[in-house]
Motif scaffolding. Structure first.
Motif, short mmCIF file in Angstrom:
data_model
loop_
_atom_site.label_atom_id
_atom_site.label_comp_id
_atom_site.label_asym_id
_atom_site.label_seq_id
_atom_site.Cartn_x
_atom_site.Cartn_y
_atom_site.Cartn_z
N LYS A 4 0.80 -1.26 0.00
CA LYS A 4 0.00 0.00 0.00
C LYS A 4 0.81 1.28 0.00
CE LYS A 4 -4.40 1.44 1.91
NZ LYS A 4 -5.41 1.21 2.87
N ALA A 5 0.40 2.50 0.10
CA ALA A 5 1.09 3.67 -0.47
C ALA A 5 1.79 4.63 0.43
CB ALA A 5 0.10 4.46 -1.30
N SER A 6 2.11 5.77 -0.14
CA SER A 6 3.01 6.70 0.50
C SER A 6 2.30 7.87 1.10
CB SER A 6 4.03 7.15 -0.52
OG SER A 6 3.55 8.22 -1.26
N GLY A 7 3.09 8.89 1.37
CA GLY A 7 2.60 10.12 1.91
C GLY A 7 3.58 10.64 2.92
N LYS A 8 3.54 11.96 3.18
CA LYS A 8 4.50 12.52 4.12
C LYS A 8 4.07 12.22 5.55
CE LYS A 8 6.07 16.29 1.17
NZ LYS A 8 6.23 17.74 1.03
N SER A 9 5.05 11.98 6.38
CA SER A 9 4.76 11.70 7.77
C SER A 9 4.23 12.95 8.45
CB SER A 9 6.03 11.22 8.48
OG SER A 9 6.49 10.05 7.89
N VAL A 10 3.25 12.75 9.33
CA VAL A 10 2.66 13.87 10.03
C VAL A 10 3.32 14.00 11.39
CG1 VAL A 10 0.55 14.78 11.06
CG2 VAL A 10 0.47 13.60 8.86
N VAL A 11 3.80 15.17 11.72
CA VAL A 11 4.44 15.40 13.00
C VAL A 11 3.37 15.88 13.97
CG1 VAL A 11 6.18 16.71 14.24
CG2 VAL A 11 6.59 15.99 11.89
N SER A 12 3.20 15.16 15.07
CA SER A 12 2.17 15.51 16.02
C SER A 12 2.54 16.78 16.75
CB SER A 12 2.00 14.37 17.03
OG SER A 12 3.20 14.14 17.70
N PRO A 13 1.53 17.58 17.16
CA PRO A 13 1.82 18.84 17.84
C PRO A 13 2.49 18.59 19.18
CG PRO A 13 -0.52 18.33 17.94
CD PRO A 13 0.11 17.33 17.00
N HIS A 418 0.21 -1.96 1.75
CA HIS A 418 0.81 -2.58 0.58
C HIS A 418 2.31 -2.39 0.56
CE1 HIS A 418 -3.23 -3.27 -0.88
NE2 HIS A 418 -3.51 -1.99 -0.66
N VAL A 419 3.00 -3.15 -0.27
CA VAL A 419 4.46 -3.13 -0.28
C VAL A 419 5.04 -2.65 -1.61
CG1 VAL A 419 4.70 -4.91 1.49
CG2 VAL A 419 4.52 -5.60 -0.91
N TRP A 420 4.19 -2.21 -2.53
CA TRP A 420 4.72 -1.66 -3.77
C TRP A 420 5.19 -0.22 -3.53
CZ3 TRP A 420 -0.68 -3.35 -5.08
CH2 TRP A 420 -1.63 -2.44 -4.69
N ASP A 421 5.81 0.37 -4.54
CA ASP A 421 6.31 1.74 -4.44
C ASP A 421 5.17 2.74 -4.66
OD1 ASP A 421 8.86 0.81 -4.02
OD2 ASP A 421 9.51 1.10 -6.10
N ASN A 422 5.11 3.74 -3.78
CA ASN A 422 4.18 4.85 -3.94
C ASN A 422 2.74 4.39 -4.07
OD1 ASN A 422 6.33 6.83 -3.89
ND2 ASN A 422 6.85 6.15 -5.97
N GLU A 423 1.99 4.99 -4.99
CA GLU A 423 0.57 4.64 -5.15
C GLU A 423 0.34 3.82 -6.41
OE1 GLU A 423 -1.74 8.18 -5.24
OE2 GLU A 423 -1.69 8.47 -3.07
N GLN A 424 -0.68 2.99 -6.36
CA GLN A 424 -1.13 2.30 -7.57
C GLN A 424 -2.63 2.45 -7.69
OE1 GLN A 424 0.12 -1.60 -8.61
NE2 GLN A 424 2.28 -1.24 -8.17
N ASP A 425 -3.08 2.63 -8.91
CA ASP A 425 -4.50 2.76 -9.20
C ASP A 425 -5.06 1.38 -9.48
OD1 ASP A 425 -7.03 3.16 -10.47
OD2 ASP A 425 -6.46 5.23 -10.90
N GLY A 433 1.44 2.56 -1.07
CA GLY A 433 2.47 1.63 -0.67
C GLY A 433 3.61 2.37 0.03
N ILE A 434 4.82 1.92 -0.20
CA ILE A 434 5.99 2.49 0.46
C ILE A 434 6.44 3.74 -0.30
CG2 ILE A 434 8.30 1.99 1.32
CD1 ILE A 434 6.00 0.31 2.54
N SER A 435 6.62 4.84 0.44
CA SER A 435 6.84 6.13 -0.21
C SER A 435 8.30 6.48 -0.40
CB SER A 435 6.17 7.24 0.60
OG SER A 435 6.71 7.27 1.92
N GLU A 436 9.20 5.78 0.26
CA GLU A 436 10.62 6.09 0.14
C GLU A 436 11.45 4.87 0.52
OE1 GLU A 436 11.51 9.24 2.82
OE2 GLU A 436 10.91 8.13 4.61
N GLN A 437 12.74 4.94 0.23
CA GLN A 437 13.63 3.83 0.55
C GLN A 437 13.63 3.59 2.05
OE1 GLN A 437 17.81 4.57 -0.20
NE2 GLN A 437 18.15 2.46 -0.85
#
Length: 630
Positions: A4-13, A418-425, A433-437
């Motif tokens: 499954k996919a990526s996205g930037k990590s959210v830093v909690s307040p 998921h374990v693929w790179d980034n997003e898949q349609d 999936g995985i957003s970075e190395q």
């Protein structure tokens, strides 16, 4: 186990606390029908580490229980809100009562639901009830006692081995001392927590009750450090610190918080911290975790008089011995009733805490409390957002194995499914999936079975360590050969990008995709040039372009950063899967053959799994023992 996919990590307040403050809040997860509190006017603020205990009641309040007015007018909704303090006789230290962190309580309830579903099966819970324990014959190899917790143990083992490979080159694994192994474990756990990319680390701790006020193992010790910025000595053996100080008289009033939580359940709590001026003294507080928190039980907590509590003998969690091991005969409900949390702003403080409270990791519930710590540190909102579909629990209700989202959270700090790179349609749905190395890689036998596709970010991690998945278990593959994860050559990048447009692994793509592939590689992708190359790469006009033809055209002098031969090692934490029922590492010599052809050998699943990463690999295991993936 699949992708499954990526996205930037959210830093909690960041909660307003002293920069080096430690906030300790206990949590409760079962239903309680009484909402009660007694307000205390604030007298002073504390700058020392903050300790908060929150009881979780499992039984309904008795009819004779007096209901107190709900606390109101408190500043700050959680840990850190001002309460009342009472100075000790000498004025050198005091107790401050504060409002507990209700956010932690609610999130622990949600985490329990997310992990176990509507109900926790006791047999599955027992399989997960184990501490971090090392092998008798392999000092740095963790032992997995039953099936299920490999979703946590294998990633922890992988990070531990990563630290050894990078920070201890040339060391013989068999010569690592017991104390060093404990230090490496703590570093590995901190690495996993760091992946959560948060400003605050919320560590789950399980309370122990002693049968009398003098028991040292029944205390929760909070030490005020004179130098909060000092780095912990991670190589030292685990220890528990305790200093006896003059008894602190109880305050004239107590503050008990009652707050509604989801489903009509309520929790009550007490918060106690040493006040400013305590210096380097440590307050040893006997915590009596009763079925209900009342003003009388608050006094018992502060005085350390557990024997005086009316419910000191109910649902007790006794220590087995001086090492702090917890009683095995405890239900999942009792386990969740005894959870509380400690907040840290600095990962070095987390390491110090684990070093001084190592029994929290080695006891019967070490794996569980660390897993809860990761979820709580990441934050339930971010976890559920990454998962997307939370209809199924992350721990299988029958077999007890962990879902891919749980594995990914432990490996990468993100709970994507998921374990693929980034997003898949997929059918119009964007699946992440995985957003970075990743620091640690992941390969699985399920890819060869076409159940999933593992992307390059997992197959080519930053360090030569991979978690290996079969259909039932997780193991770890690792190597001292750092060239296995050296930066990609241009030809390797070209091959990876081409294959990203070939999800079925057919080694060809549609000729209509050529322009997208060239654009992804930052090569010329003008329509006229693409049309020319389509005719050249597909002279028979079949509508496909072969991988070999593409590589010969655009990367004719293909070079490979991976060496032709290298050593591999394998770990399987199940004793029964090891020779002599002793967990140990197994060593093998690998060779990469010429060409891209590979043979599928169903009788050798470990080679089949390795071929999803190195298609033409062959390996000879030393001592004629072939490791098991199960």
């Amino acid at each position: 186990m699949c992708d499954k996919a990526s996205g930037k990590s959210v830093v909690s307040p960041k909660v307003a606390l002293p920069a080096t403050g430690v906030a300790l809040a206990s949590a409760a997860l079962e239903s309680h029908n009484t909402v009660s509190a007694t307000t205390v006017p604030p007298v002073g603020a504390a700058s020392a580490p903050q300790l908060a205990s929150v009881a979780i009641a499992s039984a309904s309040a008795s009819e004779q229980q007096q209901e107190l007015p709900t606390t109101s007018g408190m500043s700050g909704g959680g840990v850190g809100a001002a309460g009342a303090s009472v100075a000790s006789g000498e004025g050198s230290g005091g107790i401050q009562l504060m409002q507990p962190n209700v956010k932690d309580i609610r999130e622990l309830c949600d985490i329990k639901q997310l992990l176990w579903g509507d109900g926790v099966r006791e047999d599955v819970f027992k399989r997960w009830s184990q501490g971090f324990e090392f092998s008798d014959v392999e000092p740095s190899a963790l032992v997995q006692k039953q099936g299920g917790p490999c979703a946590v143990i294998a990633p922890v083992q992988a990070y531990l081995l990563k630290i050894i490979i990078m920070d201890m080159p040339g060391i013989k694994l068999a010569e690592i001392s017991s104390g060093k192994s404990q230090s490496l474990l703590i570093q590995a756990l901190c690495n996993i927590l760091l992946n959560c990319q948060t400003r605050r680390y919320r560590i789950v701790h399980i309370l122990r009750r002693s049968s009398n006020a003098t028991s040292s193992t029944g205390t929760t010790t909070v030490t005020t450090q004179s130098n909060r910025n000092a780095k912990p000595n991670l190589s030292s053996a685990a220890r528990t610190t305790k200093e006896n100080t003059p008894p602190v008289p109880p305050p004239p009033l107590t503050q008990v918080l009652g707050e509604e939580v989801a489903g009509g359940a309520a929790v009550g709590g007490v918060c106690v911290i040493p006040s400013a001026g305590a210096g380097d003294a440590a307050y040893d507080i006997e915590i009596e975790q009763g079925v209900e928190v009342t003003p009388a039980s608050v006094i018992d907590i502060i005085q350390g008089n557990s024997s005086g509590s009316s419910n000191s003998n109910s649902n007790s969690l006794n220590d087995d011995d001086a090492t702090g091991q917890l009683d095995m005969d405890i239900t999942s409900q009792q386990f969740h009733e005894r959870l509380h949390t400690i907040h840290f702003d600095d990962i070095n403080e987390v390491a110090r805490y684990y070093t001084e409270n190592y029994s929290q990791l080695s006891n019967t519930f070490g794996v569980l409390v660390f897993m809860y710590s990761v979820f709580l540190t990441k934050g339930i909102e971010q976890v559920t957002a990454d998962i997307s579909d939370t209809s199924e629990p992350l721990i299988h209700s029958t077999y007890g194995y962990g879902a891919q989202s749980l594995i990914n959270l432990m490996l990468t700090g993100r709970s994507v499914a998921h374990v693929w790179d980034n997003e898949q349609d997929v059918g119009g749905l964007k699946l992440r999936g995985i957003s970075e190395q990743s620091d640690i890689g992941f390969i699985t036998l399920m890819e060869q079975m076409r159940y999933c596709t593992v992307g390059s970010f997992f197959k080519n991690p930053r360090f030569p360590v991979w978690v290996m998945g079969s259909d039932t278990h997780l193991t770890v593959l690792f190597s001292n050969e750092k060239r296995l994860v050296s930066p990609e050559t241009p030809s390797e990048t070209g091959r990876r990008i081409f294959k990203s447009y070939d999800p079925e692994g057919n080694n060809f793509i549609s000729s209509t995709m050529l322009r997208d592939v060239l654009a992804a590689l930052n090569l010329v992708s003008e329509p006229g040039y693409v049309s020319l190359m389509q005719k050249r790469l597909d002279p028979e006009n079949l509508g496909i372009i072969l991988l070999n033809a593409f590589m010969d055209e655009f990367f004719p002098l293909e070079s490979r950063s991976t060496p032709d031969t290298f050593e591999l090692m394998h770990y399987n934490g199940i004793p029964g899967s090891n020779e002599g029922n002793k967990v140990r590492y197994y060593y093998g010599s690998a060779i990469l053959l010429e060409g891209d052809l590979k043979s599928i050998c169903t009788s050798n699943p470990i080679v089949t799994c390795l071929q999803t990463k190195w298609p033409n690999i062959e390996i000879n295991w030393h001592n004629m023992h072939m490791p098991s993936l199960n």
